[in-house]
Design a protein around this motif. Sequence first.
Motif, PDB file in Angstrom:
ATOM      1  N   GLY A 281       0.807  -1.209   0.000  1.00 59.50           N
ATOM      2  CA  GLY A 281       0.000   0.000   0.000  1.00 59.50           C
ATOM      3  C   GLY A 281       0.837   1.252   0.000  1.00 59.50           C
ATOM      4  O   GLY A 281       2.059   1.214  -0.035  1.00 59.50           O
ATOM      5  N   VAL A 282       0.139   2.385   0.045  1.00 60.54           N
ATOM      6  CA  VAL A 282       0.776   3.699   0.033  1.00 60.54           C
ATOM      7  C   VAL A 282       0.403   4.404   1.318  1.00 60.54           C
ATOM      8  O   VAL A 282      -0.759   4.452   1.695  1.00 60.54           O
ATOM      9  CB  VAL A 282       0.308   4.520  -1.182  1.00 60.54           C
ATOM     10  CG1 VAL A 282       0.934   5.901  -1.172  1.00 60.54           C
ATOM     11  CG2 VAL A 282       0.629   3.804  -2.474  1.00 60.54           C
ATOM     12  N   PHE A 283       1.398   4.962   2.013  1.00 67.21           N
ATOM     13  CA  PHE A 283       1.144   5.629   3.278  1.00 67.21           C
ATOM     14  C   PHE A 283       0.882   7.106   3.049  1.00 67.21           C
ATOM     15  O   PHE A 283       1.527   7.735   2.219  1.00 67.21           O
ATOM     16  CB  PHE A 283       2.343   5.443   4.222  1.00 67.21           C
ATOM     17  CG  PHE A 283       2.047   5.852   5.631  1.00 67.21           C
ATOM     18  CD1 PHE A 283       1.300   5.045   6.448  1.00 67.21           C
ATOM     19  CD2 PHE A 283       2.495   7.066   6.110  1.00 67.21           C
ATOM     20  CE1 PHE A 283       1.015   5.424   7.751  1.00 67.21           C
ATOM     21  CE2 PHE A 283       2.216   7.452   7.407  1.00 67.21           C
ATOM     22  CZ  PHE A 283       1.469   6.634   8.224  1.00 67.21           C
ATOM     23  N   ARG A 284      -0.082   7.671   3.799  1.00 68.81           N
ATOM     24  CA  ARG A 284      -0.449   9.078   3.655  1.00 68.81           C
ATOM     25  C   ARG A 284      -0.539   9.763   5.005  1.00 68.81           C
ATOM     26  O   ARG A 284      -0.945   9.162   5.987  1.00 68.81           O
ATOM     27  CB  ARG A 284      -1.799   9.204   2.957  1.00 68.81           C
ATOM     28  CG  ARG A 284      -1.758   8.748   1.530  1.00 68.81           C
ATOM     29  CD  ARG A 284      -3.063   9.013   0.830  1.00 68.81           C
ATOM     30  NE  ARG A 284      -2.944   8.646  -0.563  1.00 68.81           N
ATOM     31  CZ  ARG A 284      -3.808   7.890  -1.202  1.00 68.81           C
ATOM     32  NH1 ARG A 284      -4.859   7.440  -0.579  1.00 68.81           N
ATOM     33  NH2 ARG A 284      -3.618   7.609  -2.458  1.00 68.81           N
ATOM     34  N   TYR A 285      -0.138  11.035   5.032  1.00 75.09           N
ATOM     35  CA  TYR A 285      -0.316  11.913   6.182  1.00 75.09           C
ATOM     36  C   TYR A 285      -1.365  12.953   5.813  1.00 75.09           C
ATOM     37  O   TYR A 285      -1.529  13.296   4.642  1.00 75.09           O
ATOM     38  CB  TYR A 285       0.970  12.661   6.534  1.00 75.09           C
ATOM     39  CG  TYR A 285       1.992  11.851   7.287  1.00 75.09           C
ATOM     40  CD1 TYR A 285       1.847  11.611   8.643  1.00 75.09           C
ATOM     41  CD2 TYR A 285       3.124  11.361   6.660  1.00 75.09           C
ATOM     42  CE1 TYR A 285       2.787  10.882   9.349  1.00 75.09           C
ATOM     43  CE2 TYR A 285       4.073  10.638   7.355  1.00 75.09           C
ATOM     44  CZ  TYR A 285       3.894  10.405   8.693  1.00 75.09           C
ATOM     45  OH  TYR A 285       4.834   9.694   9.386  1.00 75.09           O
ATOM     46  N   THR A 286      -2.062  13.487   6.821  1.00 74.68           N
ATOM     47  CA  THR A 286      -3.000  14.581   6.632  1.00 74.68           C
ATOM     48  C   THR A 286      -2.524  15.768   7.445  1.00 74.68           C
ATOM     49  O   THR A 286      -2.146  15.633   8.604  1.00 74.68           O
ATOM     50  CB  THR A 286      -4.409  14.180   7.108  1.00 74.68           C
ATOM     51  OG1 THR A 286      -4.808  12.995   6.424  1.00 74.68           O
ATOM     52  CG2 THR A 286      -5.414  15.269   6.822  1.00 74.68           C
ATOM     53  N   THR A 287      -2.528  16.944   6.826  1.00 75.02           N
ATOM     54  CA  THR A 287      -2.115  18.168   7.488  1.00 75.02           C
ATOM     55  C   THR A 287      -2.898  19.323   6.888  1.00 75.02           C
ATOM     56  O   THR A 287      -3.748  19.118   6.021  1.00 75.02           O
ATOM     57  CB  THR A 287      -0.586  18.389   7.351  1.00 75.02           C
ATOM     58  OG1 THR A 287      -0.199  19.495   8.134  1.00 75.02           O
ATOM     59  CG2 THR A 287      -0.189  18.607   5.912  1.00 75.02           C
ATOM     60  N   ASN A 288      -2.613  20.539   7.339  1.00 77.98           N
ATOM     61  CA  ASN A 288      -3.256  21.691   6.722  1.00 77.98           C
ATOM     62  C   ASN A 288      -2.202  22.721   6.359  1.00 77.98           C
ATOM     63  O   ASN A 288      -1.097  22.707   6.880  1.00 77.98           O
ATOM     64  CB  ASN A 288      -4.333  22.292   7.634  1.00 77.98           C
ATOM     65  CG  ASN A 288      -3.819  22.665   8.990  1.00 77.98           C
ATOM     66  OD1 ASN A 288      -2.637  22.924   9.164  1.00 77.98           O
ATOM     67  ND2 ASN A 288      -4.688  22.679   9.971  1.00 77.98           N
ATOM     68  N   LYS A 289      -2.562  23.587   5.401  1.00 78.75           N
ATOM     69  CA  LYS A 289      -1.639  24.619   4.966  1.00 78.75           C
ATOM     70  C   LYS A 289      -2.410  25.888   4.684  1.00 78.75           C
ATOM     71  O   LYS A 289      -3.630  25.875   4.494  1.00 78.75           O
ATOM     72  CB  LYS A 289      -0.849  24.188   3.734  1.00 78.75           C
ATOM     73  CG  LYS A 289      -1.646  24.199   2.440  1.00 78.75           C
ATOM     74  CD  LYS A 289      -0.750  23.990   1.264  1.00 78.75           C
ATOM     75  CE  LYS A 289      -1.542  24.184  -0.023  1.00 78.75           C
ATOM     76  NZ  LYS A 289      -0.689  24.074  -1.201  1.00 78.75           N
ATOM     77  N   ASN A 290      -1.685  27.009   4.672  1.00 77.08           N
ATOM     78  CA  ASN A 290      -2.271  28.294   4.369  1.00 77.08           C
ATOM     79  C   ASN A 290      -2.152  28.523   2.863  1.00 77.08           C
ATOM     80  O   ASN A 290      -1.059  28.549   2.310  1.00 77.08           O
ATOM     81  CB  ASN A 290      -1.542  29.397   5.138  1.00 77.08           C
ATOM     82  CG  ASN A 290      -2.254  30.719   5.074  1.00 77.08           C
ATOM     83  OD1 ASN A 290      -2.902  31.045   4.091  1.00 77.08           O
ATOM     84  ND2 ASN A 290      -2.119  31.490   6.137  1.00 77.08           N
ATOM     85  N   ARG A 291      -3.299  28.648   2.196  1.00 74.33           N
ATOM     86  CA  ARG A 291      -3.315  28.831   0.745  1.00 74.33           C
ATOM     87  C   ARG A 291      -2.593  30.094   0.308  1.00 74.33           C
ATOM     88  O   ARG A 291      -1.947  30.112  -0.730  1.00 74.33           O
ATOM     89  CB  ARG A 291      -4.750  28.936   0.243  1.00 74.33           C
ATOM     90  CG  ARG A 291      -5.422  27.659  -0.020  1.00 74.33           C
ATOM     91  CD  ARG A 291      -6.699  27.936  -0.726  1.00 74.33           C
ATOM     92  NE  ARG A 291      -7.680  28.397   0.254  1.00 74.33           N
ATOM     93  CZ  ARG A 291      -8.968  28.436   0.048  1.00 74.33           C
ATOM     94  NH1 ARG A 291      -9.460  28.054  -1.103  1.00 74.33           N
ATOM     95  NH2 ARG A 291      -9.790  28.851   0.973  1.00 74.33           N
ATOM     96  N   LYS A 292      -2.722  31.158   1.087  1.00 76.38           N
ATOM     97  CA  LYS A 292      -2.136  32.443   0.693  1.00 76.38           C
ATOM     98  C   LYS A 292      -0.617  32.441   0.813  1.00 76.38           C
ATOM     99  O   LYS A 292       0.079  32.991  -0.035  1.00 76.38           O
ATOM    100  CB  LYS A 292      -2.718  33.566   1.550  1.00 76.38           C
ATOM    101  CG  LYS A 292      -4.191  33.772   1.284  1.00 76.38           C
ATOM    102  CD  LYS A 292      -4.745  34.871   2.148  1.00 76.38           C
ATOM    103  CE  LYS A 292      -6.242  35.028   1.891  1.00 76.38           C
ATOM    104  NZ  LYS A 292      -6.839  36.040   2.765  1.00 76.38           N
ATOM    105  N   ASN A 293      -0.080  31.820   1.853  1.00 73.95           N
ATOM    106  CA  ASN A 293       1.370  31.791   2.057  1.00 73.95           C
ATOM    107  C   ASN A 293       2.056  30.716   1.227  1.00 73.95           C
ATOM    108  O   ASN A 293       3.224  30.861   0.865  1.00 73.95           O
ATOM    109  CB  ASN A 293       1.707  31.560   3.527  1.00 73.95           C
ATOM    110  CG  ASN A 293       1.268  32.709   4.394  1.00 73.95           C
ATOM    111  OD1 ASN A 293       1.001  33.796   3.912  1.00 73.95           O
ATOM    112  ND2 ASN A 293       1.176  32.457   5.688  1.00 73.95           N
TER     113      ASN A 293
END
Length: 66
Positions: free
Chosen positions: A30-42
């Motif tokens: 399988g393929v391992f994935r992380y979830t995070t968030n980012k600021n679209r503007k920066n």
Amino acid sequence: MAKSKGARIVVHLECSTCRTEDLVSKRKAGVFRYTTNKNRKNTPSKLEINKFCPNCNKHVQFKEIK
């Protein structure tokens, strides 16, 4: 009225080596994935972060996917 989404969005990071190579020495398939968030503007470009992949059992580059 509904609120706008804002600048922060949730993104998924996927292991680049698990996606391209089918190694026999992997711990599991399988393929391992992380979830995070980012600021679209920066950060308008796609994220690329070095993180630990338990499938590859080493630190590899994770790239943002849609």
